[in-house]
Design an enzyme around this catalytic site. Structure first.
Site, PDB file in Angstrom:
ATOM      1  N   ARG A  21      26.099  30.325  32.362  1.00 36.15           N
ATOM      2  CA  ARG A  21      25.813  31.085  31.143  1.00 36.15           C
ATOM      3  C   ARG A  21      27.034  31.227  30.243  1.00 36.15           C
ATOM      4  O   ARG A  21      26.923  31.199  29.015  1.00 36.15           O
ATOM      5  CB  ARG A  21      25.299  32.478  31.538  1.00 36.15           C
ATOM      6  CG  ARG A  21      25.159  33.469  30.392  1.00 36.15           C
ATOM      7  CD  ARG A  21      24.802  34.858  30.916  1.00 36.15           C
ATOM      8  NE  ARG A  21      25.791  35.356  31.855  1.00 36.15           N
ATOM      9  CZ  ARG A  21      26.936  35.949  31.496  1.00 36.15           C
ATOM     10  NH1 ARG A  21      27.238  36.087  30.214  1.00 36.15           N
ATOM     11  NH2 ARG A  21      27.779  36.385  32.415  1.00 36.15           N
ATOM     12  N   ARG A 123      12.698  50.064  59.028  1.00 33.01           N
ATOM     13  CA  ARG A 123      13.081  48.770  58.453  1.00 33.01           C
ATOM     14  C   ARG A 123      12.885  48.766  56.936  1.00 33.01           C
ATOM     15  O   ARG A 123      12.840  47.708  56.313  1.00 33.01           O
ATOM     16  CB  ARG A 123      12.265  47.658  59.116  1.00 33.01           C
ATOM     17  CG  ARG A 123      12.547  47.495  60.608  1.00 33.01           C
ATOM     18  CD  ARG A 123      11.860  46.275  61.193  1.00 33.01           C
ATOM     19  NE  ARG A 123      10.422  46.457  61.283  1.00 33.01           N
ATOM     20  CZ  ARG A 123       9.779  46.850  62.390  1.00 33.01           C
ATOM     21  NH1 ARG A 123      10.464  47.128  63.493  1.00 33.01           N
ATOM     22  NH2 ARG A 123       8.458  46.964  62.407  1.00 33.01           N
ATOM     23  N   ARG A 124      12.786  49.961  56.382  1.00 34.18           N
ATOM     24  CA  ARG A 124      12.538  50.092  54.941  1.00 34.18           C
ATOM     25  C   ARG A 124      13.702  50.758  54.210  1.00 34.18           C
ATOM     26  O   ARG A 124      13.532  51.280  53.116  1.00 34.18           O
ATOM     27  CB  ARG A 124      11.260  50.901  54.718  1.00 34.18           C
ATOM     28  CG  ARG A 124      10.036  50.279  55.375  1.00 34.18           C
ATOM     29  CD  ARG A 124       8.808  51.140  55.226  1.00 34.18           C
ATOM     30  NE  ARG A 124       7.648  50.550  55.905  1.00 34.18           N
ATOM     31  CZ  ARG A 124       6.437  51.087  55.930  1.00 34.18           C
ATOM     32  NH1 ARG A 124       6.221  52.244  55.311  1.00 34.18           N
ATOM     33  NH2 ARG A 124       5.451  50.486  56.569  1.00 34.18           N
ATOM     34  N   CYS A 156      24.551  41.702  39.689  1.00 38.29           N
ATOM     35  CA  CYS A 156      24.967  40.588  40.549  1.00 38.29           C
ATOM     36  C   CYS A 156      24.735  40.937  42.016  1.00 38.29           C
ATOM     37  O   CYS A 156      24.183  40.141  42.762  1.00 38.29           O
ATOM     38  CB  CYS A 156      26.434  40.261  40.309  1.00 38.29           C
ATOM     39  SG  CYS A 156      26.769  39.604  38.658  1.00 38.29           S
ATOM     40  N   ALA A 178      27.956  35.424  42.567  1.00 39.83           N
ATOM     41  CA  ALA A 178      29.229  35.921  43.086  1.00 39.83           C
ATOM     42  C   ALA A 178      30.406  35.138  42.525  1.00 39.83           C
ATOM     43  O   ALA A 178      30.579  33.953  42.823  1.00 39.83           O
ATOM     44  CB  ALA A 178      29.224  35.843  44.605  1.00 39.83           C
ATOM     45  N   ILE A 218      33.184  29.463  42.276  1.00 37.47           N
ATOM     46  CA  ILE A 218      34.549  29.591  41.768  1.00 37.47           C
ATOM     47  C   ILE A 218      34.544  29.009  40.364  1.00 37.47           C
ATOM     48  O   ILE A 218      34.152  27.848  40.168  1.00 37.47           O
ATOM     49  CB  ILE A 218      35.556  28.835  42.654  1.00 37.47           C
ATOM     50  CG1 ILE A 218      35.552  29.409  44.082  1.00 37.47           C
ATOM     51  CG2 ILE A 218      36.964  28.915  42.053  1.00 37.47           C
ATOM     52  CD1 ILE A 218      36.343  28.580  45.076  1.00 37.47           C
ATOM     53  N   TYR A 219      34.948  29.809  39.392  1.00 37.37           N
ATOM     54  CA  TYR A 219      34.999  29.306  38.016  1.00 37.37           C
ATOM     55  C   TYR A 219      36.075  28.229  37.888  1.00 37.37           C
ATOM     56  O   TYR A 219      37.104  28.265  38.573  1.00 37.37           O
ATOM     57  CB  TYR A 219      35.269  30.453  37.041  1.00 37.37           C
ATOM     58  CG  TYR A 219      34.031  31.265  36.736  1.00 37.37           C
ATOM     59  CD1 TYR A 219      33.067  30.795  35.852  1.00 37.37           C
ATOM     60  CD2 TYR A 219      33.816  32.501  37.346  1.00 37.37           C
ATOM     61  CE1 TYR A 219      31.926  31.523  35.578  1.00 37.37           C
ATOM     62  CE2 TYR A 219      32.673  33.247  37.080  1.00 37.37           C
ATOM     63  CZ  TYR A 219      31.738  32.748  36.196  1.00 37.37           C
ATOM     64  OH  TYR A 219      30.600  33.472  35.934  1.00 37.37           O
TER      65      TYR A 219
END
Length: 274
Positions: A21, A123-124, A156, A178, A218-219
């Site tokens: 993006r 489990r909720r 994110c 991430a 990784i950018y």
């Protein structure tokens, strides 16, 4: 911290080049998991210095359910500045969804803690920040989306689940997107700390923090920085001390946290992809 450095190496060795993006470009993998035993130390990355003050204040800000960056700015935290409108608003982001889901007065954090105390085998015990009804229009600016009651930026770290076994509380986070160099070290420390806080107010011991990724990347403008981190020898993990007098999750203040024994290599600068 071996788990983090292993993630970096895995993405460098196995990632594929992708657009994104922001137009920066990334090396990316889909699907990866790290595990941290919180009894072995507090998982703060040591191959670069982290700003613990920002991590703590951001988490406290989430727990307040606030959507304006005023609290963060008052405390010298600037990590959300790039996405806020001229009034400091971000739209119904993380804290709002945690504490007042979809403006329906559903307090997911309070409900989580009540369930942990009454039915720890449930489990909720999940909390979600991902709300499709407030996702931004990608054709509009951050400010335009906020003006339309949308989030400036989609979450994110989208949702997390708690699990109790033998008196120990573990947390698994699903992070859809991430930024490995800038974001992930913050996310690890933030959710590890959050797990410790929840454990304390529920009379449990902290167990594991499990960090599960969707698109881990990784950018392209961070390759030099991560290479520098890989060249550095990790240092021993520090210890996080919480004020034992705090028994309500919403009563924690910045002064209630003390990090002992944190030694790190020097800070490494990197541009944020906006």
């Amino acid at each position: 911290m071996k788990q983090y450095l292993d993630l970096v190496k895995y993405v460098l060795n196995n990632g594929t080049q992708k657009g994104d993006r922001t137009g920066t470009g990334t090396k990316s993998v889909f699907g990866y998991q790290m595990r941290f035993n919180l009894a072995e130390g507090f998982p703060m990355v040591t191959t670069k210095k982290l700003h613990l003050k920002s991590i703590i204040h951001e988490l406290l800000w989430f727990l307040k359910g606030e959507t304006n960056i005023a609290y963060l700015q008052q405390n010298g935290v600037k990590i959300w500045d790039d996405w806020a409108d001229e009034n400091g608003e971000l739209g119904p982001v993380y804290g709002h969804q945690w504490r007042n889901w979809n403006n329906e007065e559903i307090d997911q954090i309070t409900e989580l803690i009540e369930t942990l105390k009454i039915n720890p085998n449930s489990r909720r015990m999940l909390v979600s920040a991902w709300n499709p009804s407030v996702l931004p229009d990608t054709t509009k600016s951050f400010a335009e989306n906020v003006a339309n009651a949308k989030v400036a930026l989609p979450p994110c770290h989208a949702f997390f689940q708690f699990y109790v076994s033998e008196g120990k509380l573990s947390c698994q986070l699903y992070q859809r997107s991430a930024d490995i160099f800038l974001g992930v070290p913050f996310n690890i420390a933030s959710y590890a700390l959050f797990t410790m806080m929840i454990a304390q107010v529920c009379d449990l011991q902290a167990g594991e923090f499990i960090h599960t990724f969707g698109d881990a990347h990784i950018y392209n403008n961070h390759f030099e920085q991560v290479a520098l981190q890989l060249s550095r020898e990790p240092k021993p993990l520090p210890k996080m001390i919480l004020n034992p007098a705090v028994k309500n999750i919403f009563d924690f203040k910045f002064e209630d946290f003390k990090l002992e024994g944190y030694e790190s290599h020097a800070h490494i600068k990197g541009a944020v992809a906006v």
